[in-house]
Design a protein around this motif. Structure first.
Motif, PDB file in Angstrom:
ATOM      1  N   GLU A  19       0.917  -0.931  -0.586  1.00  0.00           N
ATOM      2  CA  GLU A  19      -0.097   0.074   0.225  1.00  0.00           C
ATOM      3  C   GLU A  19       0.852   1.284   0.050  1.00  0.00           C
ATOM      4  N   GLY A  20       0.580   2.089  -1.044  1.00  0.00           N
ATOM      5  CA  GLY A  20       0.936   3.728  -0.937  1.00  0.00           C
ATOM      6  C   GLY A  20       2.610   3.706  -2.208  1.00  0.00           C
ATOM      7  N   ARG A  21       2.676   2.297  -2.385  1.00  0.00           N
ATOM      8  CA  ARG A  21       4.279   2.068  -3.232  1.00  0.00           C
ATOM      9  C   ARG A  21       3.801   3.428  -4.097  1.00  0.00           C
ATOM     10  N   GLU A  22       2.949   4.075  -4.962  1.00  0.00           N
ATOM     11  CA  GLU A  22       3.461   4.932  -5.237  1.00  0.00           C
ATOM     12  C   GLU A  22       4.121   6.640  -5.252  1.00  0.00           C
ATOM     13  N   LEU A  23       3.631   7.047  -3.448  1.00  0.00           N
ATOM     14  CA  LEU A  23       4.665   7.389  -3.404  1.00  0.00           C
ATOM     15  C   LEU A  23       5.982   8.169  -2.993  1.00  0.00           C
ATOM     16  N   LEU A  24       6.815   6.684  -3.767  1.00  0.00           N
ATOM     17  CA  LEU A  24       7.638   6.863  -3.917  1.00  0.00           C
ATOM     18  C   LEU A  24       8.590   8.106  -5.150  1.00  0.00           C
ATOM     19  N   LEU A  25       8.072   7.534  -6.111  1.00  0.00           N
ATOM     20  CA  LEU A  25       7.752   9.105  -7.261  1.00  0.00           C
ATOM     21  C   LEU A  25       7.921  10.197  -6.580  1.00  0.00           C
ATOM     22  N   ASP A  26       7.390  10.420  -5.981  1.00  0.00           N
ATOM     23  CA  ASP A  26       6.827  11.750  -4.923  1.00  0.00           C
ATOM     24  C   ASP A  26       7.893  12.473  -4.096  1.00  0.00           C
ATOM     25  N   TYR A  27       8.343  11.056  -3.212  1.00  0.00           N
ATOM     26  CA  TYR A  27       9.165  11.296  -2.479  1.00  0.00           C
ATOM     27  C   TYR A  27      10.506  11.497  -2.605  1.00  0.00           C
ATOM     28  N   ALA A  28      10.758  10.892  -3.991  1.00  0.00           N
ATOM     29  CA  ALA A  28      12.511  10.793  -4.394  1.00  0.00           C
ATOM     30  C   ALA A  28      12.591  12.247  -5.466  1.00  0.00           C
ATOM     31  N   ALA A  29      11.516  12.999  -5.608  1.00  0.00           N
ATOM     32  CA  ALA A  29      11.675  13.882  -6.435  1.00  0.00           C
ATOM     33  C   ALA A  29      11.969  15.370  -5.329  1.00  0.00           C
ATOM     34  N   ILE A  30      11.080  14.837  -4.276  1.00  0.00           N
ATOM     35  CA  ILE A  30      11.069  15.950  -3.104  1.00  0.00           C
ATOM     36  C   ILE A  30      12.618  16.172  -2.093  1.00  0.00           C
ATOM     37  N   VAL A  31      13.556  14.967  -2.228  1.00  0.00           N
ATOM     38  CA  VAL A  31      14.479  14.508  -1.669  1.00  0.00           C
ATOM     39  C   VAL A  31      15.970  15.696  -2.954  1.00  0.00           C
ATOM     40  N   PHE A  32      15.830  14.936  -3.675  1.00  0.00           N
ATOM     41  CA  PHE A  32      16.648  15.445  -5.464  1.00  0.00           C
ATOM     42  C   PHE A  32      16.213  17.448  -5.140  1.00  0.00           C
ATOM     43  N   ILE A  44       6.090  11.841   2.847  1.00  0.00           N
ATOM     44  CA  ILE A  44       7.287  11.772   2.901  1.00  0.00           C
ATOM     45  C   ILE A  44       7.208  11.274   4.572  1.00  0.00           C
ATOM     46  N   ASP A  45       5.701  11.415   5.252  1.00  0.00           N
ATOM     47  CA  ASP A  45       5.390  10.378   6.193  1.00  0.00           C
ATOM     48  C   ASP A  45       5.075   8.740   5.914  1.00  0.00           C
ATOM     49  N   TRP A  46       4.747   8.507   4.366  1.00  0.00           N
ATOM     50  CA  TRP A  46       5.177   6.629   3.677  1.00  0.00           C
ATOM     51  C   TRP A  46       6.088   6.310   3.837  1.00  0.00           C
ATOM     52  N   VAL A  47       7.384   7.211   3.413  1.00  0.00           N
ATOM     53  CA  VAL A  47       8.644   6.482   3.429  1.00  0.00           C
ATOM     54  C   VAL A  47       9.048   6.322   4.810  1.00  0.00           C
ATOM     55  N   ALA A  48       8.738   7.140   5.911  1.00  0.00           N
ATOM     56  CA  ALA A  48       9.043   7.105   7.507  1.00  0.00           C
ATOM     57  C   ALA A  48       8.274   6.085   8.243  1.00  0.00           C
ATOM     58  N   GLN A  49       7.755   5.720   7.716  1.00  0.00           N
ATOM     59  CA  GLN A  49       7.083   3.886   7.837  1.00  0.00           C
ATOM     60  C   GLN A  49       7.445   3.475   7.461  1.00  0.00           C
ATOM     61  N   CYS A  57       9.987   2.289   5.902  1.00  0.00           N
ATOM     62  CA  CYS A  57      11.507   2.270   6.461  1.00  0.00           C
ATOM     63  C   CYS A  57      12.007   1.441   7.262  1.00  0.00           C
ATOM     64  N   LYS A  58      10.768   1.410   8.450  1.00  0.00           N
ATOM     65  CA  LYS A  58      11.001   0.546   9.450  1.00  0.00           C
ATOM     66  C   LYS A  58      10.550  -1.084   9.367  1.00  0.00           C
ATOM     67  N   ARG A  59      11.454  -1.790  10.858  1.00  0.00           N
ATOM     68  CA  ARG A  59      11.225  -3.089  10.319  1.00  0.00           C
ATOM     69  C   ARG A  59      10.336  -3.721  10.064  1.00  0.00           C
ATOM     70  N   GLU A  60       9.460  -4.011  10.902  1.00  0.00           N
ATOM     71  CA  GLU A  60       7.598  -3.799  11.368  1.00  0.00           C
ATOM     72  C   GLU A  60       6.768  -4.100   9.438  1.00  0.00           C
ATOM     73  N   TYR A  61       7.455  -3.162   9.163  1.00  0.00           N
ATOM     74  CA  TYR A  61       6.633  -3.130   7.715  1.00  0.00           C
ATOM     75  C   TYR A  61       7.337  -3.753   6.351  1.00  0.00           C
ATOM     76  N   LEU A  62       8.150  -3.931   6.799  1.00  0.00           N
ATOM     77  CA  LEU A  62       9.237  -4.595   5.551  1.00  0.00           C
ATOM     78  C   LEU A  62       9.300  -6.233   5.152  1.00  0.00           C
ATOM     79  N   LYS A  63       9.272  -6.394   4.129  1.00  0.00           N
ATOM     80  CA  LYS A  63       8.743  -8.742   4.118  1.00  0.00           C
ATOM     81  C   LYS A  63       9.835  -8.878   3.731  1.00  0.00           C
ATOM     82  N   PRO A  64       9.852 -10.506   4.585  1.00  0.00           N
ATOM     83  CA  PRO A  64      11.062 -10.952   4.788  1.00  0.00           C
ATOM     84  C   PRO A  64      11.561 -11.162   3.884  1.00  0.00           C
ATOM     85  N   GLY A  65      13.340 -11.688   3.674  1.00  0.00           N
ATOM     86  CA  GLY A  65      14.363 -11.355   2.172  1.00  0.00           C
ATOM     87  C   GLY A  65      14.178 -10.641   0.695  1.00  0.00           C
TER      88      GLY A  65
END
Length: 396
Positions: A156-169, A190-195, A197-205
């Motif tokens: 959920e929310g992966r599409e926000l990666l495009l916005d986040y990268a533009a903000i950073v650069f 920004i809020d989505w990325v902060a969440q 990156c946390k371990r509990e939201y990442l998939k194994p492997g």
């Protein structure tokens, strides 16, 4: 400042400059090996040899004080600094070595068959349509088909990666109208990325979880692991989106070169590499001098911000013959589109594999590719980005 220093009344973050930076690079190079940019209060270098030397000499031109206009010795970063891009040795040696073990050629070889299948399926669909947008239908789609799963991001929310990268650069430049417009309404990214990156939201492997597993082994702290996962997300998408888009633009504008690729799809690697030199996604990065340094008779003082024009270096006629031409017979090795030295882009192997697979699939399936309208640029303080690139193809 010495008498040899040229002062330029030129703003590299002005909207007209950002829309067409190549129209101004020649004037910067012609003005001198080192120039003073009144608009931002910083030095600038645009010659290939000087840019490459500065990127390689991290002891003199440091990254730890920020690779943007802001000086971290004088102001707080807008976010916790990157443990790859914005630190120097010895900390950088530890974090980079750990990440290199995760983002390895061996790991990419495992992904290649699946990524190849996805690239071919996507190009089959687009060629069947005959007309498509090389940004919204291809450049933005393919990286999102493969990269988030590689990291192990939540769905959920992966599409926000495009916005986040533009903000950073965008944040590497000044807080100008371009910065404000890019950030408007994108707080959710920004809020989505902060969440995410946390371990509990990442998939194994995935690569993200592998970073935390390295922290479990004591290679880094768990706080550092979260920041290192964020480094994946800030640099792994937008640069590749625009890299693929510029590749298609280059092939469409140079039909003779596309014919070479069609005749020999093994040139796909060279095609993507040359496209990175020809139109560099990342246009500029800053460094800060740690000591007084002399360049071609100009003395740059300690603590000075120096803007390195990567894209201008990649079209420096002193290094490249006919640099404005996209040429598959050229050896583009040595370009600085991914940076150079210890801080060069961690994800460059990922981008290169994605670019190669798309170029190969296009060459095997499209007999011709043409622009169906003018490219529309998306302004960014650091990236030379494309908003829309309508193309038409003839199926093979």
């Amino acid at each position: 400042m010495t008498m040899t220093l040229a002062r330029l009344d030129l703003d590299p973050f002005d909207e007209a400059f950002l829309a067409d930076p190549y129209a101004h690079h020649g004037a910067i190079r012609d003005a001198g090996r080192v120039v003073w940019l009144d608009s931002i209060g910083a030095y600038g270098m645009a010659h290939y040899e000087d840019v490459r030397r500065a990127l390689r000499d991290h002891e003199t031109y440091c990254s730890a004080r920020g690779v943007g206009l802001a000086d971290f010795a004088k102001e707080e970063p807008f976010r916790p600094r990157s443990l790859l891009l914005e630190v120097d040795p010895p900390l950088h040696n530890r974090t980079r070595s750990m990440m290199n073990g995760i983002v390895s050629l061996k790991a990419l070889k495992q992904f290649r068959p699946l990524w190849k299948e996805k690239a071919e399926s996507l190009i089959d669909e687009l060629v069947g349509r005959r007309r498509f947008d090389a940004v919204s239908d291809l450049g933005e789609v393919f990286p999102m088909m493969v990269f988030p799963d590689t990291i192990g991001l939540m769905d959920e929310g992966r599409e926000l990666l495009l916005d986040y990268a533009a903000i950073v650069f965008n944040a590497f430049g000044p807080r100008n109208a371009v910065f404000e417009e890019c950030n408007r309404g994108k707080e959710g990214a920004i809020d989505w990325v902060a969440q995410a990156c946390k371990r509990e939201y990442l998939k194994p492997g995935g690569w993200g979880m592998q970073v935390y597993e390295a922290a479990d082994r004591g290679v880094c702290s768990h706080d550092e692991a979260e920041r290192l996962v964020r480094s994946f997300l800030s640099a792994g998408v937008d640069t590749t989106v625009n890299g693929i888009s510029h590749l298609v633009l280059a092939l469409a504008e140079h039909p003779d070169e596309y014919a070479k690729l069609r005749a020999n799809p093994r040139l796909a690697v060279k095609a993507f590499e040359e496209s990175l030199r020809w139109d560099s996604t990342v246009q500029t990065f800053f460094r800060t001098t740690t000591r007084e340094v002399e360049v071609a008779g100009t003395v740059i003082p300690e603590g000075a911000k120096v803007l390195l024009f990567l894209a201008a270096a990649n079209r420096d006629p002193a290094r490249w013959e006919n640099p404005e031409r996209f040429d598959l017979d050229r050896n583009a090795s040595g370009h600085v589109g991914f940076g150079f030295g210890i801080h060069q882009c961690l994800g460059q192997m990922v981008a290169r594999l994605e670019g190669e697979l798309i170029a190969t699939a296009l060459a095997e399936r499209a007999a011709a590719i043409r622009l169906a309208g003018p490219p529309l640029r998306r302004l960014n303080n650091t990236l030379h980005a494309i908003e829309s690139l309508p193309v038409e193809v003839t199926p093979a």
